[in-house]
Write a protein that holds these residues in place. Structure first.
Motif, short mmCIF file in Angstrom:
data_model
loop_
_atom_site.label_atom_id
_atom_site.label_comp_id
_atom_site.label_asym_id
_atom_site.label_seq_id
_atom_site.Cartn_x
_atom_site.Cartn_y
_atom_site.Cartn_z
N GLU A 1 1.86 121.13 -74.21
CA GLU A 1 1.02 122.33 -74.27
C GLU A 1 0.72 122.89 -72.88
N GLN A 2 0.64 122.01 -71.88
CA GLN A 2 0.35 122.48 -70.53
C GLN A 2 1.58 123.02 -69.80
N VAL A 3 2.72 122.40 -70.04
CA VAL A 3 3.94 122.78 -69.31
C VAL A 3 4.74 123.83 -70.06
N TRP A 4 4.80 123.71 -71.38
CA TRP A 4 5.56 124.66 -72.19
C TRP A 4 4.61 125.30 -73.22
N PRO A 5 3.62 126.03 -72.77
CA PRO A 5 2.62 126.58 -73.71
C PRO A 5 3.25 127.57 -74.68
N GLY A 6 2.88 127.43 -75.94
CA GLY A 6 3.32 128.40 -76.94
C GLY A 6 4.67 128.12 -77.57
N HIS A 7 5.42 127.17 -77.05
CA HIS A 7 6.71 126.87 -77.68
C HIS A 7 7.13 125.44 -77.37
N GLN A 8 8.07 124.93 -78.14
CA GLN A 8 8.56 123.58 -77.95
C GLN A 8 9.61 123.55 -76.84
N PRO A 9 9.60 122.51 -75.99
CA PRO A 9 10.66 122.38 -75.00
C PRO A 9 11.99 122.05 -75.68
N THR A 10 13.07 122.37 -75.01
CA THR A 10 14.40 122.07 -75.54
C THR A 10 14.78 120.65 -75.15
N VAL A 11 14.35 119.68 -75.95
CA VAL A 11 14.59 118.27 -75.63
C VAL A 11 16.02 117.90 -76.03
N VAL A 12 16.81 117.52 -75.03
CA VAL A 12 18.21 117.17 -75.28
C VAL A 12 18.44 115.67 -75.22
N TRP A 13 17.46 114.93 -74.70
CA TRP A 13 17.66 113.48 -74.54
C TRP A 13 16.31 112.80 -74.47
N GLU A 14 16.21 111.61 -75.07
CA GLU A 14 14.98 110.82 -74.99
C GLU A 14 15.26 109.51 -74.27
N ARG B 1 6.89 126.19 -55.62
CA ARG B 1 6.20 125.99 -56.89
C ARG B 1 6.96 126.74 -57.97
N LEU B 2 6.87 126.20 -59.16
CA LEU B 2 7.59 126.81 -60.28
C LEU B 2 6.63 127.54 -61.20
N GLU B 3 7.11 128.66 -61.71
CA GLU B 3 6.40 129.35 -62.78
C GLU B 3 6.89 128.80 -64.11
N ARG B 4 6.02 128.76 -65.11
CA ARG B 4 6.41 128.21 -66.40
C ARG B 4 7.56 128.99 -67.03
N ARG B 5 7.61 130.29 -66.80
CA ARG B 5 8.70 131.10 -67.37
C ARG B 5 10.06 130.66 -66.84
N GLN B 6 10.08 130.06 -65.64
CA GLN B 6 11.35 129.61 -65.07
C GLN B 6 11.92 128.39 -65.81
N LEU B 7 11.07 127.73 -66.58
CA LEU B 7 11.52 126.53 -67.30
C LEU B 7 12.07 126.87 -68.68
N ALA B 8 11.88 128.10 -69.10
CA ALA B 8 12.34 128.50 -70.44
C ALA B 8 13.84 128.31 -70.57
N GLY B 9 14.22 127.63 -71.64
CA GLY B 9 15.64 127.43 -71.91
C GLY B 9 16.28 126.26 -71.17
N GLU B 10 15.55 125.67 -70.22
CA GLU B 10 16.10 124.53 -69.49
C GLU B 10 16.16 123.30 -70.41
N PRO B 11 17.26 122.55 -70.37
CA PRO B 11 17.31 121.30 -71.16
C PRO B 11 16.29 120.31 -70.60
N VAL B 12 15.63 119.61 -71.49
CA VAL B 12 14.53 118.72 -71.11
C VAL B 12 14.83 117.29 -71.53
N VAL B 13 14.53 116.37 -70.64
CA VAL B 13 14.58 114.95 -70.95
C VAL B 13 13.14 114.48 -71.14
N PHE B 14 12.86 113.82 -72.24
CA PHE B 14 11.48 113.40 -72.55
C PHE B 14 11.52 111.97 -73.08
N TRP B 15 10.37 111.33 -73.11
CA TRP B 15 10.28 110.04 -73.79
C TRP B 15 9.82 110.30 -75.23
N SER B 16 9.93 109.30 -76.07
CA SER B 16 9.62 109.47 -77.49
C SER B 16 8.14 109.78 -77.70
#
Length: 298
Positions: free
Chosen positions: A208-221, A180-195
């Motif tokens: 808000e559930q996965v990256w609470p308190g900050h925006q994910p680093t979306v590098v590609w949609e 299982r992953l902790e949310r802090r482990q996702l910090a700074g990871e490049p993220v692929v998201f849909w629009s």
């Protein structure tokens, strides 16, 4: 021509007796006799041969009796169809699915509705939440599966399913070794998201559930989950995906991991127009409220 007279004549032709026919019709014998004479004047021909102690049908009368029977059968069928449509048992229901949730719940609801209402024609299409909301508001479709929350004063929704949000990583990613992953482990990871335009409320809910308190680093949609997972497999980044869709696609080169508590979850809802009077919609919504939801992960 008065349809009632066809009915009177059909009953008379069956009974071949004015007294019995009048009793079946709950009218007096003189009234029945008068109505039959009116019918003969409308046809401009005799339907009964009244010579002798008992009347007989003329050739025109035999034809009229057969046509009356056929006509009344058609009327009965027409009435039955109209009543069935009024009860939501026949007609056409236009259903829109959402590409993120082709899984068991939506399919099971449509299949259950088909079993309950086999005479209803279902026209199905697949879009995304924002598009489904627009088409529902404009009346182009009757009901739609959407990812809530949605922002529309014209629509109502009923939650029909819930599932976990998983994190998709390239199979060779160092984090893929964790249970299982902790949310802090996702910090700074490049993220692929849909629009976000595909479903603003759902997008924000995931973020808000996965990256609470900050925006994910979306590098590609990408336009949908399938393309998104292929981008993950190509090591473009990580992604947050609904479990049913992700496991169903089973894209090679992608590891699917759960997040630590609080476990992020997403819902599937059935949306319909507020104040809708279509009985087909009412029946479908009632079924969605009545049918048990598929347990998460199934």
């Amino acid at each position: 021509m008065d349809l009632r007279r066809w009915w009177y004549f059909a009953v008379l032709a069956e009974e071949m007796n004015f007294t019995r026919a009048a009793q079946r019709l709950f009218i007096s014998q003189p009234s029945l006799s008068q109505q039959i004479r009116v019918l003969e004047r409308e046809f401009d021909t005799a339907l009964l041969d009244r010579d002798g102690p008992r009347f007989r049908l003329t050739e025109a009368g035999r034809v009229a009796a057969e046509e009356a029977r056929r006509l009344l059968e058609k009327v009965d069928r027409a009435q039955a169809k109209v009543r069935a449509a009024g009860r939501g048992e026949t007609g056409r229901l236009r259903v829109a699915h959402t590409r993120s949730a082709p899984g068991p719940r939506a399919s099971a609801l449509v299949a259950a509705f088909r079993r309950c209402h086999p005479e209803v024609a279902i026209e199905a299409e697949t879009g995304w939440t924002s598009r489904n909301v627009e088409q529902l508001e404009s009346g182009e479709i009757d009901v739609a599966f959407v990812r809530p929350p949605i922002d529309s004063a014209l629509l109502e929704e009923v939650i029909v399913d819930e599932e976990e949000i998983l994190i998709a990583l390239p199979a060779a990613h160092p984090l893929a070794e964790f249970e299982r992953l902790e949310r802090r482990q996702l910090a700074g990871e490049p993220v692929v998201f849909w629009s976000r335009d595909n479903g603003p409320g759902w997008y924000d809910q995931i973020r808000e559930q996965v990256w609470p308190g900050h925006q994910p680093t979306v590098v590609w949609e990408e336009p949908d989950d399938e393309q998104l997972l292929h981008s993950v497999a190509a090591a473009a980044g990580i992604a947050a995906v609904p479990e049913h869709r992700a496991r169903g696609l089973n894209v090679a080169g992608v590891a699917l991991l759960r997040l630590a508590d609080p476990v992020p979850r997403t819902h599937l809802a059935l949306a319909y127009r507020r104040g809708e009077h279509n009985p087909l919609v009412a029946n479908f919504v009632a079924l969605a409220r009545r049918e048990p939801a598929v347990p998460p992960g199934q």
